[in-house]
Design a protein around this motif. Sequence first.
Motif, mmCIF file in Angstrom:
data_model
loop_
_atom_site.group_PDB
_atom_site.id
_atom_site.type_symbol
_atom_site.label_atom_id
_atom_site.label_comp_id
_atom_site.label_asym_id
_atom_site.label_seq_id
_atom_site.Cartn_x
_atom_site.Cartn_y
_atom_site.Cartn_z
ATOM 1 N N VAL A 178 0.816 -1.226 0.000
ATOM 2 C CA VAL A 178 0.000 0.000 0.000
ATOM 3 C C VAL A 178 0.850 1.278 0.000
ATOM 4 O O VAL A 178 0.540 2.227 -0.717
ATOM 5 C CB VAL A 178 -0.960 0.014 1.215
ATOM 6 C CG1 VAL A 178 -1.643 1.370 1.347
ATOM 7 C CG2 VAL A 178 -1.999 -1.092 1.079
ATOM 8 N N VAL A 179 1.930 1.295 0.794
ATOM 9 C CA VAL A 179 2.655 2.553 1.006
ATOM 10 C C VAL A 179 3.295 3.140 -0.266
ATOM 11 O O VAL A 179 3.097 4.332 -0.543
ATOM 12 C CB VAL A 179 3.697 2.408 2.148
ATOM 13 C CG1 VAL A 179 4.620 3.618 2.191
ATOM 14 C CG2 VAL A 179 2.985 2.237 3.489
ATOM 15 N N PRO A 180 4.032 2.355 -1.062
ATOM 16 C CA PRO A 180 4.667 2.985 -2.234
ATOM 17 C C PRO A 180 3.685 3.679 -3.193
ATOM 18 O O PRO A 180 3.908 4.848 -3.533
ATOM 19 C CB PRO A 180 5.410 1.820 -2.907
ATOM 20 C CG PRO A 180 5.660 0.861 -1.798
ATOM 21 C CD PRO A 180 4.452 0.958 -0.904
ATOM 22 N N PRO A 181 2.575 3.048 -3.610
ATOM 23 C CA PRO A 181 1.635 3.783 -4.479
ATOM 24 C C PRO A 181 0.951 4.953 -3.756
ATOM 25 O O PRO A 181 0.679 5.979 -4.378
ATOM 26 C CB PRO A 181 0.599 2.736 -4.895
ATOM 27 C CG PRO A 181 0.766 1.607 -3.966
ATOM 28 C CD PRO A 181 2.172 1.640 -3.471
ATOM 29 N N ARG A 183 2.302 6.834 -1.608
ATOM 30 C CA ARG A 183 3.291 7.908 -1.563
ATOM 31 C C ARG A 183 3.303 8.681 -2.888
ATOM 32 O O ARG A 183 3.458 9.893 -2.914
ATOM 33 C CB ARG A 183 4.661 7.264 -1.310
ATOM 34 C CG ARG A 183 5.792 8.224 -1.224
ATOM 35 C CD ARG A 183 7.134 7.493 -1.224
ATOM 36 N NE ARG A 183 8.161 8.381 -1.729
ATOM 37 C CZ ARG A 183 9.438 8.069 -1.800
ATOM 38 N NH1 ARG A 183 9.862 6.888 -1.411
ATOM 39 N NH2 ARG A 183 10.304 8.918 -2.268
ATOM 40 N N GLU A 184 3.129 7.955 -3.999
ATOM 41 C CA GLU A 184 3.176 8.576 -5.325
ATOM 42 C C GLU A 184 1.851 9.239 -5.700
ATOM 43 O O GLU A 184 1.826 10.229 -6.411
ATOM 44 C CB GLU A 184 3.485 7.517 -6.400
ATOM 45 C CG GLU A 184 4.763 6.728 -6.185
ATOM 46 C CD GLU A 184 6.007 7.585 -6.347
ATOM 47 O OE1 GLU A 184 6.024 8.418 -7.267
ATOM 48 O OE2 GLU A 184 6.938 7.423 -5.533
ATOM 49 N N ASN A 185 0.734 8.631 -5.278
ATOM 50 C CA ASN A 185 -0.585 9.034 -5.771
ATOM 51 C C ASN A 185 -1.445 9.527 -4.602
ATOM 52 O O ASN A 185 -1.841 8.740 -3.748
ATOM 53 C CB ASN A 185 -1.221 7.821 -6.468
ATOM 54 C CG ASN A 185 -2.564 8.140 -7.077
ATOM 55 O OD1 ASN A 185 -3.321 8.949 -6.556
ATOM 56 N ND2 ASN A 185 -2.864 7.490 -8.191
ATOM 57 N N ASN A 187 -4.489 10.444 -4.503
ATOM 58 C CA ASN A 187 -5.848 9.893 -4.469
ATOM 59 C C ASN A 187 -5.885 8.558 -3.734
ATOM 60 O O ASN A 187 -6.809 8.273 -2.985
ATOM 61 C CB ASN A 187 -6.390 9.714 -5.890
ATOM 62 C CG ASN A 187 -6.422 11.032 -6.650
ATOM 63 O OD1 ASN A 187 -6.369 12.100 -6.046
ATOM 64 N ND2 ASN A 187 -6.487 10.954 -7.971
ATOM 65 N N ILE A 188 -4.857 7.735 -3.971
ATOM 66 C CA ILE A 188 -4.765 6.459 -3.253
ATOM 67 C C ILE A 188 -4.549 6.737 -1.769
ATOM 68 O O ILE A 188 -5.182 6.115 -0.908
ATOM 69 C CB ILE A 188 -3.630 5.586 -3.823
ATOM 70 C CG1 ILE A 188 -3.963 5.149 -5.250
ATOM 71 C CG2 ILE A 188 -3.388 4.356 -2.938
ATOM 72 C CD1 ILE A 188 -2.860 4.381 -5.955
ATOM 73 N N VAL A 192 -6.818 5.505 1.356
ATOM 74 C CA VAL A 192 -6.227 4.747 2.467
ATOM 75 C C VAL A 192 -6.559 5.417 3.800
ATOM 76 O O VAL A 192 -6.944 4.746 4.767
ATOM 77 C CB VAL A 192 -4.690 4.631 2.283
ATOM 78 C CG1 VAL A 192 -4.012 4.167 3.564
ATOM 79 C CG2 VAL A 192 -4.363 3.688 1.128
#
Lengths: 243, 102
Positions: A178-181, A183-185, A187-188, A192
């Motif tokens: 969960v954390v890497p996307p 961090r980038e996005n 909206n995600i 979360v």
Amino acid sequence: MKSRTEIQENTFLKGIIDGIPICIGYITVAFAFGIFAVSSGLTPFETVLISMTNVTSAGQLAAVPIMISGGTFFELAASQFVINLRYALMSVSLSQKLDSSVTLLDRFIIAFVNTDEVFAVASSKKAVGKTYMFGLILTPFLGWSAGTVIGALAGSILPPLVISAFGIAIYGMFIAIVVPPARENKNILFCVIIAVILSCLFRWLPFLSGVQTGFVIIICSVIASVIAALLFPIKEKEAEHEL
Amino acid sequence: MNFNIFLPYLLVAALVTYLIRAVPLVLIKKKIENRFILSFLYYMPYAVLSVMTIPAVFFATNHIVTATAGVAVALILAFFKRDLLTVALGASFAVFVAELIV
């Protein structure tokens, strides 16, 4: 003319080889699941049966507490449906990749092990045939089963300190997903945060804390995903990205 | 767990999970176009994993303090995009060390 020494694309052997990295990853996740299930109160045999018939990490992890606490079949079925719903999307997508060598019966077999990682590898190809897919699902399935056997047996003999330490392993993997996307996005990340807030409310608020775990997962994740989907609908390109 | 009580649970979980995978693979040949459904399915896995992890992870070890140490290490490793195995084992190791101290 193709060289004989090179492994031919779209063959059983190529599928087996492409499945090896997935297999190694699965051995560790399944090991953690095996320890978790046995320490929750399942026998090693029951634990291995779950892995060999379900082949899904998050779904299995959610199923164990429901079984142990004597939850209803509806709670179990509904939670599995929501947690594993993403596979429906992957199966829709995978159905476009299967070439003419894949019969209806083959589709029923391939579906059994259409996991996130198998899907990810298959969708990186232009088209996949029957023998390649059989190879690609075989190694991960064996890794998932073997890892569970080892974890379930280890869970019965390892000291409590080590069991406690491994108790966090499967959650560590979820965090790593969960954390890497997030961090980038943004909206995600938003989705979360909503999900986490709701989940904590269901844990600690009076009345809400009485709701069974399976339903908590469904209610919180559906609300968070609907809010995120309404506020931040994805673009075409993002739809191609999978876990 | 009693096997006779376990077995129906196993069958329900396995059947639901299998049907979710098999029905679309066998029946659906067209691509989903609805943007809301695509968006919903895009966010769903992250929401599910988040709900399953927090707050449950804080109760996954012998002490909430050691679990917190494990979560902290997992978050740091994941933030720097380490692979699944590294994050999981790093978190476990942090819990192990913390339990020796606590």
